[in-house]
Design an enzyme around this catalytic site. Structure first.
Site, short mmCIF file in Angstrom:
data_model
loop_
_atom_site.label_atom_id
_atom_site.label_comp_id
_atom_site.label_asym_id
_atom_site.label_seq_id
_atom_site.Cartn_x
_atom_site.Cartn_y
_atom_site.Cartn_z
N SER A 145 32.60 36.70 53.56
CA SER A 145 33.45 37.89 53.52
C SER A 145 32.60 39.12 53.73
CB SER A 145 34.15 37.95 52.15
OG SER A 145 34.69 39.23 51.91
N TYR A 158 33.25 38.59 42.64
CA TYR A 158 33.53 38.19 44.02
C TYR A 158 32.34 38.53 44.92
CZ TYR A 158 36.18 37.33 48.29
OH TYR A 158 36.61 36.83 49.49
N LYS A 162 30.01 35.82 46.99
CA LYS A 162 29.92 35.83 48.45
C LYS A 162 28.53 36.19 48.95
CE LYS A 162 34.08 34.48 49.46
NZ LYS A 162 34.30 33.18 50.15
#
Length: 244
Positions: A145, A158, A162
């Site tokens: 991402s 998050y 990632k």
């Protein structure tokens, strides 16, 4: 697969995690349309079987399994079952991902562990155990991402997962090239998928991209000649707001 068949996925067996909806479903449909046999896995078995039915209704080939990617025993069992069912395994697409969007003060340690377990430990376990089954020239593709390239508030776990996934991808790329296994990251910008739309109902969907566009990039990565590997590729909407 012959040396001149790299431009197609015909006859290749591809396992996709988080296959039940959003980008995972788009990847399954895109690769199946190019002739791949899809092993659709999802923590929700009904969702996995639904995408299998959709592929079969379009004359594609697929099977489905329930899979919690953070459960090492399940990972081993599903990989073995997929190979037993299909006779081979050519690629693994680590797409499953979750998020908890809160500030660091409100983020529970249990949620931190849960997100890392799915987004980072899961790809580690799939990569570790798929190596015993991958056919010659096998490929591992990790869906990353823009959160691995730039940070914004209230997304610490998050971002950590990632960024860690990018580190894992490049480490495995360096390690596994010598045994003929390709490892790639597809860095996806914002997409019109439930991952964003369900959590942010006020988001401007015009700023997002169709997940099919990212799925096509996954196909592109998988169909390079044997002598070529793409370690990473970024796919952004033209109006991406999380990237300059």
């Amino acid at each position: 697969m012959g040396k001149d068949d790299f431009g197609t996925l015909q006859g290749r067996v591809v396992l996709v995690t988080g296959a039940g909806r959003g980008l995972g479903a788009a990847i399954c449909e895109t690769l199946a349309a190019d002739g791949a046999y899809i092993v659709a896995t999802d923590v929700n078995e009904e969702s996995a079987l639904s995408i299998v039915d959709k592929i079969k209704s379009a004359s594609g080939e697929a099977c489905g399994f329930q899979l919690d990617v953070g459960d090492e025993q399940q990972v081993q069992q599903v990989l073995a079952a997929a190979v037993q069912h299909c006779g081979r395994l050519d690629a693994v697409i680590n797409n499953a991902g979750i998020d908890v969007t809160v500030g660091i003060r409100e983020l529970d340690s249990a949620d931190w562990d849960r997100v890392l377990r799915t987004n980072l430990t899961g790809p580690f376990l799939l990569a570790k155990h798929c190596l015993a089954h991958l056919a010659p020239g096998g490929h591992i593709v990790n869906i990353a991402s823009t959160a691995a390239r730039r940070a914004w508030p209230n997304a610490s776990v998050y971002h950590a997962s990632k960024w860690g996934l990018m580190g894992l991808t490049h480490a495995l790329h360096a390690e596994l090239r010598s045994v003929g296994v390709k490892v790639s990251a597809v860095i996806a910008g914002g997409m019109r998928t439930p991952f964003l739309l369900d959590r942010f109902p006020d988001i401007d969907a015009s700023l997002l991209q169709d997940p099919l566009n990212v799925a096509r990039a996954v196909k592109f990565v998988l169909t390079q000649p044997p002598e070529t590997v793409i370690p990473e590729v970024m796919v952004l909407p033209m109006k991406e707001t999380s990237w300059p």
